[in-house]
Each structure stands twice: as C-alpha cells, then as structure tokens.
Design a protein around this motif. Structure first.
Motif, PDB file in Angstrom:
ATOM      1  N   TYR A 130       4.528   4.795 -14.835  1.00 29.65           N
ATOM      2  CA  TYR A 130       4.331   5.755 -13.753  1.00 29.65           C
ATOM      3  C   TYR A 130       3.694   5.084 -12.560  1.00 29.65           C
ATOM      4  O   TYR A 130       2.977   4.100 -12.691  1.00 29.65           O
ATOM      5  N   ILE A 131       4.007   5.630 -11.400  1.00 33.34           N
ATOM      6  CA  ILE A 131       3.396   5.140 -10.166  1.00 33.34           C
ATOM      7  C   ILE A 131       2.542   6.267  -9.585  1.00 33.34           C
ATOM      8  O   ILE A 131       2.699   7.434  -9.943  1.00 33.34           O
ATOM      9  N   LEU A 132       1.627   5.887  -8.719  1.00 35.84           N
ATOM     10  CA  LEU A 132       0.843   6.888  -7.987  1.00 35.84           C
ATOM     11  C   LEU A 132       1.319   6.878  -6.543  1.00 35.84           C
ATOM     12  O   LEU A 132       1.256   5.844  -5.871  1.00 35.84           O
ATOM     13  N   CYS A 133       1.803   8.023  -6.074  1.00 32.84           N
ATOM     14  CA  CYS A 133       2.149   8.159  -4.662  1.00 32.84           C
ATOM     15  C   CYS A 133       0.865   8.373  -3.866  1.00 32.84           C
ATOM     16  O   CYS A 133      -0.189   8.680  -4.431  1.00 32.84           O
ATOM     17  N   ASN A 134       0.956   8.227  -2.562  1.00 29.88           N
ATOM     18  CA  ASN A 134      -0.251   8.382  -1.738  1.00 29.88           C
ATOM     19  C   ASN A 134      -0.663   9.837  -1.557  1.00 29.88           C
ATOM     20  O   ASN A 134      -1.826  10.116  -1.314  1.00 29.88           O
ATOM     21  N   ASP A 135       0.285  10.761  -1.655  1.00 27.26           N
ATOM     22  CA  ASP A 135      -0.068  12.189  -1.591  1.00 27.26           C
ATOM     23  C   ASP A 135       1.053  13.051  -2.185  1.00 27.26           C
ATOM     24  O   ASP A 135       2.088  12.536  -2.605  1.00 27.26           O
ATOM     25  N   GLY A 191       0.805  -1.227   0.000  1.00 24.31           N
ATOM     26  CA  GLY A 191       0.000   0.000   0.000  1.00 24.31           C
ATOM     27  C   GLY A 191       0.838   1.278   0.000  1.00 24.31           C
ATOM     28  O   GLY A 191       0.300   2.367   0.212  1.00 24.31           O
ATOM     29  N   ASP A 192       2.144   1.161  -0.245  1.00 23.64           N
ATOM     30  CA  ASP A 192       2.997   2.365  -0.287  1.00 23.64           C
ATOM     31  C   ASP A 192       2.768   3.177  -1.559  1.00 23.64           C
ATOM     32  O   ASP A 192       2.848   4.406  -1.553  1.00 23.64           O
ATOM     33  N   ILE A 193       2.539   2.459  -2.652  1.00 25.98           N
ATOM     34  CA  ILE A 193       2.273   3.126  -3.938  1.00 25.98           C
ATOM     35  C   ILE A 193       1.108   2.414  -4.618  1.00 25.98           C
ATOM     36  O   ILE A 193       0.708   1.323  -4.194  1.00 25.98           O
ATOM     37  N   ASN A 194       0.586   3.024  -5.671  1.00 27.97           N
ATOM     38  CA  ASN A 194      -0.454   2.383  -6.467  1.00 27.97           C
ATOM     39  C   ASN A 194      -0.064   2.396  -7.939  1.00 27.97           C
ATOM     40  O   ASN A 194       0.701   3.260  -8.380  1.00 27.97           O
ATOM     41  N   LEU A 195      -0.607   1.445  -8.675  1.00 26.88           N
ATOM     42  CA  LEU A 195      -0.486   1.458 -10.126  1.00 26.88           C
ATOM     43  C   LEU A 195      -1.894   1.547 -10.683  1.00 26.88           C
ATOM     44  O   LEU A 195      -2.842   1.048 -10.069  1.00 26.88           O
ATOM     45  N   VAL A 196      -2.025   2.209 -11.815  1.00 25.66           N
ATOM     46  CA  VAL A 196      -3.340   2.359 -12.440  1.00 25.66           C
ATOM     47  C   VAL A 196      -3.625   1.117 -13.276  1.00 25.66           C
ATOM     48  O   VAL A 196      -2.825   0.767 -14.142  1.00 25.66           O
ATOM     49  N   PRO A 197      -4.740   0.431 -13.012  1.00 20.88           N
ATOM     50  CA  PRO A 197      -5.021  -0.779 -13.796  1.00 20.88           C
ATOM     51  C   PRO A 197      -5.410  -0.454 -15.237  1.00 20.88           C
ATOM     52  O   PRO A 197      -5.971   0.604 -15.520  1.00 20.88           O
ATOM     53  N   LEU A 198      -5.070  -1.363 -16.136  1.00 19.39           N
ATOM     54  CA  LEU A 198      -5.405  -1.201 -17.554  1.00 19.39           C
ATOM     55  C   LEU A 198      -6.887  -1.539 -17.742  1.00 19.39           C
ATOM     56  O   LEU A 198      -7.316  -2.635 -17.382  1.00 19.39           O
ATOM     57  N   PRO A 199      -7.689  -0.623 -18.313  1.00 23.29           N
ATOM     58  CA  PRO A 199      -9.106  -0.951 -18.551  1.00 23.29           C
ATOM     59  C   PRO A 199      -9.225  -2.147 -19.492  1.00 23.29           C
ATOM     60  O   PRO A 199      -8.342  -2.358 -20.332  1.00 23.29           O
ATOM     61  N   GLU A 200     -10.314  -2.891 -19.385  1.00 25.77           N
ATOM     62  CA  GLU A 200     -10.443  -4.115 -20.198  1.00 25.77           C
ATOM     63  C   GLU A 200     -10.539  -3.786 -21.690  1.00 25.77           C
ATOM     64  O   GLU A 200     -10.216  -4.606 -22.530  1.00 25.77           O
ATOM     65  N   HIS A 223       4.189  14.994 -13.754  1.00 28.29           N
ATOM     66  CA  HIS A 223       3.734  15.267 -15.120  1.00 28.29           C
ATOM     67  C   HIS A 223       2.895  16.526 -15.171  1.00 28.29           C
ATOM     68  O   HIS A 223       3.288  17.520 -14.563  1.00 28.29           O
ATOM     69  N   TYR A 224       1.746  16.505 -15.837  1.00 27.63           N
ATOM     70  CA  TYR A 224       1.036  17.750 -16.124  1.00 27.63           C
ATOM     71  C   TYR A 224       0.554  18.468 -14.874  1.00 27.63           C
ATOM     72  O   TYR A 224       0.114  17.852 -13.913  1.00 27.63           O
ATOM     73  N   LEU A 225       0.597  19.799 -14.947  1.00 27.36           N
ATOM     74  CA  LEU A 225      -0.114  20.635 -13.986  1.00 27.36           C
ATOM     75  C   LEU A 225      -1.471  20.924 -14.641  1.00 27.36           C
ATOM     76  O   LEU A 225      -1.509  21.283 -15.820  1.00 27.36           O
ATOM     77  N   PRO A 226      -2.562  20.744 -13.910  1.00 27.56           N
ATOM     78  CA  PRO A 226      -3.887  20.867 -14.540  1.00 27.56           C
ATOM     79  C   PRO A 226      -4.053  22.203 -15.264  1.00 27.56           C
ATOM     80  O   PRO A 226      -3.745  23.268 -14.714  1.00 27.56           O
ATOM     81  N   GLU A 231      -1.009  15.505  -8.516  1.00 22.56           N
ATOM     82  CA  GLU A 231      -0.272  15.502  -7.241  1.00 22.56           C
ATOM     83  C   GLU A 231       0.292  14.124  -6.870  1.00 22.56           C
ATOM     84  O   GLU A 231       0.908  13.972  -5.821  1.00 22.56           O
ATOM     85  N   ARG A 232       0.051  13.127  -7.693  1.00 28.93           N
ATOM     86  CA  ARG A 232       0.480  11.777  -7.321  1.00 28.93           C
ATOM     87  C   ARG A 232       1.364  11.060  -8.328  1.00 28.93           C
ATOM     88  O   ARG A 232       2.123  10.168  -7.961  1.00 28.93           O
ATOM     89  N   ILE A 233       1.263  11.438  -9.595  1.00 29.30           N
ATOM     90  CA  ILE A 233       2.006  10.692 -10.624  1.00 29.30           C
ATOM     91  C   ILE A 233       3.506  10.977 -10.542  1.00 29.30           C
ATOM     92  O   ILE A 233       3.930  12.131 -10.490  1.00 29.30           O
TER      93      ILE A 233
END
Ligand code: PLP
Length: 375
Positions: free
Chosen positions: A293-298, A274-283, A319-322, A346-348
C-alpha cells in the motif's frame, strides 16, 4: 482489468481434496485438520491451534474464552475490520476504540494506557499488513492490569515481532485463510491458544459446547453438553485444500516478496519526489508481504488515484473506514477524535497483489501511477 486479488492454487489442492473425498470423512476435526494443526503449532511455536470457518469465528471464540461479560470494556483499534470489534459486541462488551500510531496504522500503546478503566477486560491488537504491533509495551500494560491480549493476526501469517512469530504472543490469536490472505482455502481461519489453561475450554467451544474432542481421544466414555459453544470447525474439504497451501508456504512467500520488491523499486521515484509515501518497517517487525500500500498526500489524491487507475483497468482500493465513526458505533463512541485512524483511512491505497501477477502487470501499474502524478 487487473483485479485487486485472485485466489492462488499452489498445485496439490485437487489431489488433497480427492484424498479427503475418498477418506469417507468430510466434517471437521479429521486427518487434514490434524495436519494443519501440527504444521501451524510446530512452525509458529503455538501451544494449541484449532481450525475455524473464518478469522471472524476465531475472534468470537477468543471473546468467549476471555469471559467477556455485558458491560466489560474491550480496547480495539479503530482502524481495523469490523470482525475485530463485532466478536466482543456479540458478548455484550463496550468497545473502547484506540488510535493508530502516527508512524503506521497499528494500535498505539500510548493511547491504550489512557483508556484503561476498572471495567477493561481485554486488549485486541491487529497486525496491519502483517507488520507487528509493538507488543512489549502492550504486554506490560496488560500484565499490570490483568488483561487478556488477543492478536488479530488475520494478515499476520509468517511474520515476526523481535523474532517471535505473530500469533504466539497474546493469550489468544486469530488467523484468516480468506482468499484475500497470503495462505487461503476460500474461507477459513484458525484460533491459536498460547495459554495451557484455556485449551480444554477452547476445544469444547469449538465442538458446539460438547466434550466430543476428549471423547475422540478416549478420555471420556460419552460426550455431553458441558458449556456454551458453536459450530466453529472447518470442514475437511477446506482443511485438505488449506494443507496443500501450507506445504507451499515458502514458495508462496518468496513469490510475494518478489511482487512487493518490484512495486517498491517501481514507485521509489514518486517517494523521492514527495508525491506519495511508504510506511517504514519498524525495527522490531518483519514484512510478510501481505499487501503493498501507498500513502497519498490527502483524500483528494486517494480518490483521484483510485479512479484514474480504474480508468486504466487497474483495481486499486482504499481500506478500512474508522470504526469509531461507523454508522453502527459512532453514537457509542465517547473517546477522542482518533486522528491517526482517520489519517490512514484517507490516504491508504492498496495495489493489486496476488501470487500470479506478472512483472509486466506490475510495471504497467507503476507506470500508470507515475503518469497520474506527472499531470
Ligand atoms: C480478513 C480479516 C478479518 C476477517 O477474516 P475472515 O476470515 O474473513 O473472517 C479480520 N480481521 C482482519 C484484520 C482481517 O484482515
């Protein structure tokens, strides 16, 4: 320092450039441009391709082709590169920013629906990290309201939505061959036209507003100024380089898959903890291994990790700033908060990804990330 990116040479670039030099034609729309067009049209089932000097230029062409007028509204995801929006701002459009999905950074079809007005002219989608947006509901909305759909497929080469190549789905699509993309020529791009009725006009806009393409084919006996346009063509020098890369696309993609898989395995332990997350590939989507890329918790973790890796000679980057809260457009934005766009911003953290990275370097990077989270 392990760089974030390193331009890759596939082997035949020098030979192709040599051929271009001895051909006596270095401006655009020559032999190698033709080779690139045919390759792309056949491999990705695209009606007509035109090489451009960048994806930014291809986006500007698509904005002209969509006949966007001052005051028209164009729906664009907030979480994207500036060019996606800028191309339409140049035509006088008002940009209406849409949010990302909760599951991944791509545009949320549900958020699009709420943004449609009588002034809406086009929807631009961005296949982030080469992973397809959910196109069916987007096409449905576009058909209901008579809107253009433009795919910013800058990162989307060799990737698919329900079996369809990205770039073959919208009215127009744009690709980038910037050196940070899977296939590159330093700077370069491509416009895909999937609607027969726009092919002629696209050729004219591409050739500075003249009908020179038709002249070269012998269809008209003089070429003339017939429309607006600009110098959007890629030089034959770049096209010859690019074609060498096209010919090696399978090799390049298999190398990138190896890198992606190595990161995935190396970092699995942190995902499980649970330290980082990965975005799952849609079916409905495929992975073209454009980036890892990884997703940090904050946000703190995002900054902390990037700085820590820098101290270990690893260039990892956010990466991008909105765009809806950018200095240029924040005052124009009248929509909502677009929480998911901010969430991903804020996480990528993107990890070094280039074809020549070796397994020792990937192992070192994974070890350093694991060390950061063990503290
Ligand atoms: C890279 C990129 C662009 C810009 O591409 P250029 O070829 O540098 O103009 C536009 N949109 C997205 C989503 C990109 O990733």
């Amino acid at each position: 320092m392990i760089p974030f990116n390193k331009p890759f040479l596939s082997g035949n670039e020098y030979e192709n450039i040599q051929k271009a030099l001895s051909s006596g034609k270095l401006s655009g729309n020559g032999h190698f441009t033709d080779c690139c067009h045919k390759f792309f049209e056949n491999r990705y089932h695209i009606k007509k391709c035109l090489l451009t000097t960048s994806c930014t230029d291809a986006l500007e062409m698509s904005a002209i082709l969509s006949q966007v007028q001052p005051g028209d509204e164009v729906i664009v995801p907030s979480y994207t590169f500036v060019s996606t929006a800028n191309a339409f701002v140049l035509r006088g459009a008002n940009i209406v920013f849409a949010d990302s999905m909760a599951e991944n950074p791509n545009i949320d079809p549900k958020s699009i629906e709420t943004l449609i007005t009588s002034k809406t002219k086009a929807i631009v989608v961005v296949h982030y990290a080469g992973v397809a947006c959910d196109m069916d509901p987007i096409l449905k909305i576009a058909h209901q309201h008579g809107l253009f759909v433009i795919e910013d497929a800058a990162q989307g080469i060799d990737s698919y939505y329900k079996g369809k190549p990205l770039g073959s789905i919208g009215n127009f699509a744009t690709f980038s061959f910037h050196e940070t993309k899977n296939i590159h020529c330093g700077e370069g791009g491509l416009l895909a036209i999937n609607d027969d009725e726009y092919i002629r006009r696209a050729e004219v806009i591409w050739e500075k507003g003249t009908n020179r393409a038709a002249f070269y084919r012998g269809e008209v006996d003089k070429y003339n100024w017939v429309d607006i346009g600009s110098s959007f063509l890629l030089s034959e020098l770049n096209a010859s380089f690019l074609y060498a890369q096209f010919e090696q696309i399978q090799f390049i993609q298999s190398k990138r898959k190896g890198i992606w898989d190595a990161y995935y395995e190396g970092l699995n332990v942190l995902v499980n903890q649970g330290d980082i997350n990965l975005v799952p590939l849609p079916e409905y989507a495929t992975n073209n291994y454009h980036m890892f890329y990884i997703l940090c918790n904050d946000l703190n973790d995002q900054k902390g990790l990037i700085n820590y890796l820098k101290s270990k000679n690893i260039m990892a980057v956010f990466h991008y700033l909105p765009l809806h809260i950018s200095p240029f457009y924040a005052n124009e934005h009248t929509g909502g908060e677009l929480k998911n766009s901010i969430y991903f911003s804020e996480r990528i953290v993107r990890l070094p990804f280039f074809n020549d990275i070796d397994s020792g370097q990937i192992e070192y990077i994974c070890d350093q990330i694991i060390t950061y989270y063990s503290k």
